[in-house]
Motif scaffolding. Structure first.
Motif, PDB file in Angstrom:
ATOM      1  N   HIS A   7     -65.683 -44.668 -69.277  1.00 41.32           N
ATOM      2  CA  HIS A   7     -64.592 -45.069 -70.165  1.00 41.32           C
ATOM      3  C   HIS A   7     -65.051 -45.088 -71.623  1.00 41.32           C
ATOM      4  CE1 HIS A   7     -60.578 -46.519 -70.773  1.00 41.32           C
ATOM      5  NE2 HIS A   7     -61.028 -47.516 -71.495  1.00 41.32           N
ATOM      6  N   LEU A   8     -66.248 -45.602 -71.868  1.00 42.62           N
ATOM      7  CA  LEU A   8     -66.792 -45.581 -73.231  1.00 42.62           C
ATOM      8  C   LEU A   8     -66.966 -44.155 -73.726  1.00 42.62           C
ATOM      9  CD1 LEU A   8     -69.448 -48.435 -73.015  1.00 42.62           C
ATOM     10  CD2 LEU A   8     -67.243 -48.484 -74.197  1.00 42.62           C
ATOM     11  N   ARG A   9     -67.403 -43.262 -72.855  1.00 37.24           N
ATOM     12  CA  ARG A   9     -67.561 -41.849 -73.239  1.00 37.24           C
ATOM     13  C   ARG A   9     -66.210 -41.220 -73.561  1.00 37.24           C
ATOM     14  NH1 ARG A   9     -73.051 -41.130 -74.013  1.00 37.24           N
ATOM     15  NH2 ARG A   9     -74.101 -42.280 -72.384  1.00 37.24           N
ATOM     16  N   LYS A  10     -65.185 -41.576 -72.797  1.00 39.03           N
ATOM     17  CA  LYS A  10     -63.844 -41.072 -73.087  1.00 39.03           C
ATOM     18  C   LYS A  10     -63.389 -41.540 -74.463  1.00 39.03           C
ATOM     19  CE  LYS A  10     -62.244 -40.894 -68.286  1.00 39.03           C
ATOM     20  NZ  LYS A  10     -61.300 -41.473 -67.302  1.00 39.03           N
ATOM     21  N   ILE A  11     -63.665 -42.798 -74.783  1.00 45.49           N
ATOM     22  CA  ILE A  11     -63.287 -43.338 -76.089  1.00 45.49           C
ATOM     23  C   ILE A  11     -64.027 -42.596 -77.199  1.00 45.49           C
ATOM     24  CG2 ILE A  11     -63.445 -45.386 -77.571  1.00 45.49           C
ATOM     25  CD1 ILE A  11     -62.820 -47.021 -74.977  1.00 45.49           C
ATOM     26  N   ASP A  12     -65.301 -42.268 -76.961  1.00 49.25           N
ATOM     27  CA  ASP A  12     -66.062 -41.487 -77.942  1.00 49.25           C
ATOM     28  C   ASP A  12     -65.410 -40.138 -78.218  1.00 49.25           C
ATOM     29  OD1 ASP A  12     -68.016 -43.432 -78.259  1.00 49.25           O
ATOM     30  OD2 ASP A  12     -69.433 -42.472 -76.886  1.00 49.25           O
ATOM     31  N   LEU A  13     -64.823 -39.531 -77.188  1.00 47.78           N
ATOM     32  CA  LEU A  13     -64.188 -38.216 -77.332  1.00 47.78           C
ATOM     33  C   LEU A  13     -62.804 -38.286 -77.969  1.00 47.78           C
ATOM     34  CD1 LEU A  13     -64.934 -36.695 -73.807  1.00 47.78           C
ATOM     35  CD2 LEU A  13     -65.940 -35.969 -75.976  1.00 47.78           C
ATOM     36  N   ALA A  14     -62.178 -39.449 -77.885  1.00 52.27           N
ATOM     37  CA  ALA A  14     -60.758 -39.566 -78.210  1.00 52.27           C
ATOM     38  C   ALA A  14     -60.471 -39.679 -79.696  1.00 52.27           C
ATOM     39  CB  ALA A  14     -60.168 -40.771 -77.497  1.00 52.27           C
ATOM     40  N   ASP A  15     -59.251 -39.274 -80.041  1.00 56.18           N
ATOM     41  CA  ASP A  15     -58.712 -39.487 -81.376  1.00 56.18           C
ATOM     42  C   ASP A  15     -57.960 -40.812 -81.433  1.00 56.18           C
ATOM     43  OD1 ASP A  15     -59.460 -36.829 -82.321  1.00 56.18           O
ATOM     44  OD2 ASP A  15     -57.875 -36.105 -80.989  1.00 56.18           O
ATOM     45  N   GLU A  16     -57.407 -41.215 -80.302  1.00 51.37           N
ATOM     46  CA  GLU A  16     -56.608 -42.433 -80.225  1.00 51.37           C
ATOM     47  C   GLU A  16     -56.902 -43.169 -78.930  1.00 51.37           C
ATOM     48  OE1 GLU A  16     -52.605 -40.666 -82.416  1.00 51.37           O
ATOM     49  OE2 GLU A  16     -52.440 -41.580 -80.446  1.00 51.37           O
ATOM     50  N   VAL A  17     -56.700 -44.486 -78.965  1.00 48.94           N
ATOM     51  CA  VAL A  17     -56.745 -45.320 -77.771  1.00 48.94           C
ATOM     52  C   VAL A  17     -55.366 -45.943 -77.636  1.00 48.94           C
ATOM     53  CG1 VAL A  17     -57.741 -47.381 -76.704  1.00 48.94           C
ATOM     54  CG2 VAL A  17     -59.206 -45.806 -77.985  1.00 48.94           C
ATOM     55  N   LEU A  18     -54.737 -45.730 -76.484  1.00 49.73           N
ATOM     56  CA  LEU A  18     -53.434 -46.313 -76.219  1.00 49.73           C
ATOM     57  C   LEU A  18     -53.629 -47.461 -75.238  1.00 49.73           C
ATOM     58  CD1 LEU A  18     -50.348 -46.439 -76.379  1.00 49.73           C
ATOM     59  CD2 LEU A  18     -50.279 -44.692 -74.587  1.00 49.73           C
ATOM     60  N   VAL A  19     -53.362 -48.681 -75.695  1.00 44.90           N
ATOM     61  CA  VAL A  19     -53.485 -49.865 -74.844  1.00 44.90           C
ATOM     62  C   VAL A  19     -52.175 -49.997 -74.089  1.00 44.90           C
ATOM     63  CG1 VAL A  19     -53.896 -52.353 -74.788  1.00 44.90           C
ATOM     64  CG2 VAL A  19     -55.065 -50.937 -76.492  1.00 44.90           C
TER      65      VAL A  19
END
Length: 115
Positions: free
Chosen positions: A69-81
């Motif tokens: 999940h942390l790696r996905k966040i590193d790749l992402a432009d946005e985080v949708l809660v």
């Protein structure tokens, strides 16, 4: 019918990580339909499954999933809660309603369905 997308034809789509447990499939559907790449949770440890039936297996898998999940966040432009019980301004990082500190300080943009 023409749908507006989150990117131009010359750029890659916006990458969005879905955080939370409230209807990730529905959020994934809407993000994908809007032309964004949605990175959703791959496992729901709250649902029974042989891969995490043993508590030791479940603990090992939780560690792997947290890192992914942390790696996905590193790749992402946005985080949708997407968990409607999460308050973005919660002061306690240990509170189940808190957004973890790494999300508050991430270089990615935070979005929340309630604004």
């Amino acid at each position: 019918m023409h749908h507006q997308t989150a990117y131009s034809s010359a750029s890659r789509p916006t990458i969005v990580v879905l955080c939370g447990s409230d209807q990730p499939a529905e959020a994934n559907l809407y993000e994908t339909a809007a032309g964004r790449i949605a990175l959703a949770p791959g496992c729901n440890l709250k649902q029974p499954h042989p891969l995490w039936a043993d508590p030791a297996q479940a603990n090992r898998l939780k560690t792997v999933l947290d890192d992914l999940h942390l790696r996905k966040i590193d790749l992402a432009d946005e985080v949708l809660v997407i968990n409607v019980n999460v308050r973005l301004s919660s002061p306690s990082p240990r509170s189940p309603r808190a957004v973890p500190p790494f999300l508050r300080s991430a270089s990615t943009a935070l979005r929340h369905p309630q604004g």
